[in-house]
Design a protein around this motif. Structure first.
Motif, PDB file in Angstrom:
ATOM      1  N   LYS A   1       0.803  -1.176  -0.032  1.00 52.22           N
ATOM      2  CA  LYS A   1       0.057  -0.011   0.119  1.00 52.22           C
ATOM      3  C   LYS A   1       0.839   1.232  -0.114  1.00 52.22           C
ATOM      4  CE  LYS A   1      -4.117  -1.588  -0.097  1.00 52.22           C
ATOM      5  NZ  LYS A   1      -4.929  -1.781  -1.304  1.00 52.22           N
ATOM      6  N   ARG A   2       1.962   1.133   0.613  1.00 49.79           N
ATOM      7  CA  ARG A   2       2.936   2.283   0.465  1.00 49.79           C
ATOM      8  C   ARG A   2       3.325   2.762  -0.833  1.00 49.79           C
ATOM      9  NH1 ARG A   2       7.728   4.391   0.217  1.00 49.79           N
ATOM     10  NH2 ARG A   2       8.460   2.354  -1.042  1.00 49.79           N
ATOM     11  N   GLU A   3       3.832   1.692  -1.497  1.00 53.24           N
ATOM     12  CA  GLU A   3       3.986   1.946  -3.017  1.00 53.24           C
ATOM     13  C   GLU A   3       3.099   2.666  -3.800  1.00 53.24           C
ATOM     14  OE1 GLU A   3       5.455  -1.908  -3.907  1.00 53.24           O
ATOM     15  OE2 GLU A   3       7.689  -1.454  -3.237  1.00 53.24           O
ATOM     16  N   GLU A   4       1.743   2.101  -3.430  1.00 48.65           N
ATOM     17  CA  GLU A   4       0.476   2.795  -4.084  1.00 48.65           C
ATOM     18  C   GLU A   4       0.215   4.306  -3.726  1.00 48.65           C
ATOM     19  OE1 GLU A   4      -3.215   0.256  -4.101  1.00 48.65           O
ATOM     20  OE2 GLU A   4      -1.739  -1.398  -3.697  1.00 48.65           O
ATOM     21  N   ALA A   5       0.615   4.396  -2.451  1.00 52.98           N
ATOM     22  CA  ALA A   5       0.583   5.637  -2.009  1.00 52.98           C
ATOM     23  C   ALA A   5       1.542   6.781  -2.496  1.00 52.98           C
ATOM     24  CB  ALA A   5       0.591   5.823  -0.518  1.00 52.98           C
ATOM     25  N   VAL A   6       2.561   6.279  -3.067  1.00 49.99           N
ATOM     26  CA  VAL A   6       3.706   7.113  -3.586  1.00 49.99           C
ATOM     27  C   VAL A   6       3.210   7.482  -5.013  1.00 49.99           C
ATOM     28  CG1 VAL A   6       5.952   7.222  -4.418  1.00 49.99           C
ATOM     29  CG2 VAL A   6       5.500   6.262  -2.045  1.00 49.99           C
ATOM     30  N   PHE A   7       2.431   6.369  -5.703  1.00 49.59           N
ATOM     31  CA  PHE A   7       1.818   6.975  -7.050  1.00 49.59           C
ATOM     32  C   PHE A   7       0.918   8.056  -6.751  1.00 49.59           C
ATOM     33  CE2 PHE A   7      -1.801   6.649  -9.912  1.00 49.59           C
ATOM     34  CZ  PHE A   7      -1.094   6.464 -11.047  1.00 49.59           C
ATOM     35  N   TYR A   8       0.365   7.908  -5.689  1.00 55.06           N
ATOM     36  CA  TYR A   8      -1.144   8.870  -5.607  1.00 55.06           C
ATOM     37  C   TYR A   8      -0.369  10.132  -5.289  1.00 55.06           C
ATOM     38  CZ  TYR A   8      -4.581   5.670  -7.062  1.00 55.06           C
ATOM     39  OH  TYR A   8      -5.471   4.985  -7.783  1.00 55.06           O
ATOM     40  N   GLU A   9       0.842  10.281  -4.602  1.00 55.79           N
ATOM     41  CA  GLU A   9       1.511  11.416  -4.304  1.00 55.79           C
ATOM     42  C   GLU A   9       1.909  12.268  -5.323  1.00 55.79           C
ATOM     43  OE1 GLU A   9       4.936  10.756  -1.823  1.00 55.79           O
ATOM     44  OE2 GLU A   9       4.060   9.864  -0.357  1.00 55.79           O
ATOM     45  N   GLY A  10       1.880  11.630  -6.457  1.00 54.61           N
ATOM     46  CA  GLY A  10       2.195  12.386  -7.852  1.00 54.61           C
ATOM     47  C   GLY A  10       0.841  12.463  -8.433  1.00 54.61           C
ATOM     48  N   TYR A  11      -0.161  11.660  -8.471  1.00 49.01           N
ATOM     49  CA  TYR A  11      -1.304  11.753  -9.222  1.00 49.01           C
ATOM     50  C   TYR A  11      -1.993  12.933  -8.510  1.00 49.01           C
ATOM     51  CZ  TYR A  11      -5.485  10.295 -11.770  1.00 49.01           C
ATOM     52  OH  TYR A  11      -6.771  10.285 -12.570  1.00 49.01           O
ATOM     53  N   GLY A  12      -1.999  13.051  -7.152  1.00 45.60           N
ATOM     54  CA  GLY A  12      -2.880  13.877  -6.199  1.00 45.60           C
ATOM     55  C   GLY A  12      -3.868  13.478  -5.775  1.00 45.60           C
ATOM     56  N   LYS A  13      -4.592  14.101  -4.891  1.00 46.60           N
ATOM     57  CA  LYS A  13      -5.787  13.419  -4.101  1.00 46.60           C
ATOM     58  C   LYS A  13      -6.874  13.324  -5.320  1.00 46.60           C
ATOM     59  CE  LYS A  13      -9.107  14.234  -0.432  1.00 46.60           C
ATOM     60  NZ  LYS A  13      -8.993  15.484   0.764  1.00 46.60           N
ATOM     61  N   THR A  14      -7.717  12.039  -5.093  1.00 45.42           N
ATOM     62  CA  THR A  14      -8.691  12.019  -6.014  1.00 45.42           C
ATOM     63  C   THR A  14      -9.486  10.899  -5.608  1.00 45.42           C
ATOM     64  OG1 THR A  14      -9.176  11.258  -8.298  1.00 45.42           O
ATOM     65  CG2 THR A  14      -7.537   9.773  -7.114  1.00 45.42           C
ATOM     66  N   GLU A  15     -10.905  10.967  -6.020  1.00 40.56           N
ATOM     67  CA  GLU A  15     -11.855   9.859  -5.372  1.00 40.56           C
ATOM     68  C   GLU A  15     -11.956   8.785  -6.524  1.00 40.56           C
ATOM     69  OE1 GLU A  15     -16.836   9.672  -4.365  1.00 40.56           O
ATOM     70  OE2 GLU A  15     -15.838  11.590  -4.585  1.00 40.56           O
ATOM     71  N   VAL A  16     -11.646   7.691  -5.917  1.00 37.43           N
ATOM     72  CA  VAL A  16     -11.674   6.391  -6.700  1.00 37.43           C
ATOM     73  C   VAL A  16     -13.221   5.890  -6.740  1.00 37.43           C
ATOM     74  CG1 VAL A  16     -10.562   4.331  -7.128  1.00 37.43           C
ATOM     75  CG2 VAL A  16      -9.217   6.245  -6.618  1.00 37.43           C
ATOM     76  N   ASN A  17     -13.553   5.611  -7.878  1.00 39.74           N
ATOM     77  CA  ASN A  17     -14.979   4.792  -7.871  1.00 39.74           C
ATOM     78  C   ASN A  17     -14.735   3.285  -7.852  1.00 39.74           C
ATOM     79  OD1 ASN A  17     -17.209   3.466  -8.958  1.00 39.74           O
ATOM     80  ND2 ASN A  17     -17.934   5.342  -9.923  1.00 39.74           N
ATOM     81  N   LEU A  18     -15.122   2.682  -6.613  1.00 38.79           N
ATOM     82  CA  LEU A  18     -14.839   1.319  -6.397  1.00 38.79           C
ATOM     83  C   LEU A  18     -15.398   0.383  -7.376  1.00 38.79           C
ATOM     84  CD1 LEU A  18     -14.616   1.166  -2.446  1.00 38.79           C
ATOM     85  CD2 LEU A  18     -12.946   0.832  -3.959  1.00 38.79           C
ATOM     86  N   SER A  19     -16.815   0.626  -7.749  1.00 36.49           N
ATOM     87  CA  SER A  19     -17.532  -0.154  -8.586  1.00 36.49           C
ATOM     88  C   SER A  19     -16.637  -0.088  -9.769  1.00 36.49           C
ATOM     89  CB  SER A  19     -18.737   0.333  -8.867  1.00 36.49           C
ATOM     90  OG  SER A  19     -19.031   1.738  -9.465  1.00 36.49           O
ATOM     91  N   ALA A  20     -16.187   0.979 -10.627  1.00 35.73           N
ATOM     92  CA  ALA A  20     -15.396   0.817 -11.657  1.00 35.73           C
ATOM     93  C   ALA A  20     -14.223   0.291 -11.791  1.00 35.73           C
ATOM     94  CB  ALA A  20     -15.175   2.341 -12.152  1.00 35.73           C
ATOM     95  N   LEU A  21     -13.577   0.379 -10.377  1.00 36.08           N
ATOM     96  CA  LEU A  21     -12.000  -0.213 -10.363  1.00 36.08           C
ATOM     97  C   LEU A  21     -12.462  -1.813 -10.061  1.00 36.08           C
ATOM     98  CD1 LEU A  21      -9.230   0.778  -9.587  1.00 36.08           C
ATOM     99  CD2 LEU A  21      -9.639   0.169  -7.270  1.00 36.08           C
ATOM    100  N   ALA A  22     -13.326  -2.352  -9.555  1.00 34.10           N
ATOM    101  CA  ALA A  22     -13.507  -3.749  -9.683  1.00 34.10           C
ATOM    102  C   ALA A  22     -14.055  -4.192 -10.909  1.00 34.10           C
ATOM    103  CB  ALA A  22     -14.916  -3.981  -8.504  1.00 34.10           C
TER     104      ALA A  22
END
Length: 339
Positions: A258-279
């Motif tokens: 999860k830490r490595e994913e968090a680093v990606f989102y440090e670059g991407y910026g705060k965003t709301e992820v749609n869990l239904s679309a992600l699944a």
């Protein structure tokens, strides 16, 4: 494509000289990539300049138009094709198109571990890609997400095929038996993808420019440490989750925590992820990969070394902690969020 196509090198060299004015000193086939539509080569000119050559069937203009648009809009993590003598970005070559790029010495995300700087850079680049204002003349060339049932129907047909047909090729026999042992699991994948697709089709979702295939093999780290996003073969206008599903999706080992994913989102910026679309996209990608491999192994005996590799890719999806398990966990997060 892992096996060299049956095309004489002399024909390729001649065409490169005609179209690009390139005097080739060395042409080397590179056995990389899972796409059977594409063969790639390293080309060295007589002045020592190295280029990366793609021979691609089923060519679409967006393969070159989208990277050029992105690079023109200041996204430096994109490699654009070289022009022919007639100022085109591709050349005809029988059933193929020739597309020539600068050769970047480096390794992809399967062969090198990404640093935090790389993960953060990737996030920043994708934020810029997803927020790019695509001009109307380019937008009309790019497919839009429809949540099509195409791959699901294909996989259903292969489920039926292994029950009703007998295979003689050893790899096809192995795959058929494996599918039979996983029928209920595959059916569940399809049913859940269909449920999610139906829900998403009824919603008004923002569509952005997506790469659609950002696994480790399409992330190139140069010898100088620069990151590039390559292989723009199938861009689409879709919800941003079409790309974000790869971040921790299990298709590669770039995102181990999860830490490595968090680093990606440090670059991407705060965003709301749609869990239904992600699944949905995680399920759909698994189903697509399974169906593509079934087509390769059950509908033909061609492919050589690609066949055994395809079988391994198919079965790896079912391993603990791999793509199917991650898709199931994402679906459960989505289901629990609705309680």
């Amino acid at each position: 494509m892992l096996e060299k196509p049956d095309i004489p090198d002399e024909l390729i060299i001649s065409r490169l000289q005609t179209e690009y004015g390139l005097h080739v000193a060395e042409l080397t086939f590179l056995p990389i990539g899972a796409d059977l539509r594409t063969a790639v080569y390293r080309v060295v000119a007589d002045d020592g300049t190295a280029c990366f050559l793609k021979l691609r069937r089923n060519f679409k203009e967006i393969v070159v138009r989208v990277p050029i648009f992105l690079r023109d809009n200041g996204i430096q993590e994109i490699i654009v094709p070289l022009e022919t003598k007639s100022k085109q970005y591709w050349a005809d070559f029988g059933d193929y198109k020739l597309i020539l790029y600068p050769f970047i010495e480096g390794k992809d995300g399967f062969d090198i571990e990404l640093s935090d700087i790389h993960r953060r850079t990737l996030g920043t680049a994708f934020k810029r890609i997803h927020t790019a204002q695509v001009p109307p003349e380019l937008k009309i060339l790019i497919p839009k997400e429809t949540f099509s049932l195409g791959w699901r129907e294909d996989m259903k047909s292969y489920q039926a095929k292994v029950e009703s047909e007998t295979f003689t090729d050893p790899t096809a026999v192995k795959l058929a038996e494996f599918i039979k042992s996983k029928q209920s699991e595959i059916t569940r994948l399809i049913e859940r993808a269909e449920q999610l697709a139906s829900e998403l089709q009824s919603k008004s979702l923002e569509l952005v420019l997506c790469h659609t295939d950002i696994h480790g093999g399409n992330i190139l780290i140069s010898d100088n440490g620069e990151l590039y996003i390559v292989d723009w073969d199938d861009p689409i206008l879709a919800p941003k989750e079409r790309d974000l599903m790869f971040i921790g999706g299990g298709i590669d080992e770039i995102w181990k925590s999860k830490r490595e994913e968090a680093v990606f989102y440090e670059g991407y910026g705060k965003t709301e992820v749609n869990l239904s679309a992600l699944a949905y996209y995680r399920y759909e990608r698994v189903i697509e990969d399974l169906a593509v491999i079934c087509e390769q192994l059950l509908s033909t005996d061609e492919g050589g070394a690609d066949r055994e590799q395809g079988y391994r890719w198919f079965t790896n999806n079912f391993e603990p902690g791999s793509t199917i398990e991650i898709a199931e966990k994402t679906y459960n997060l989505f289901s629990n969020s609705r309680l």
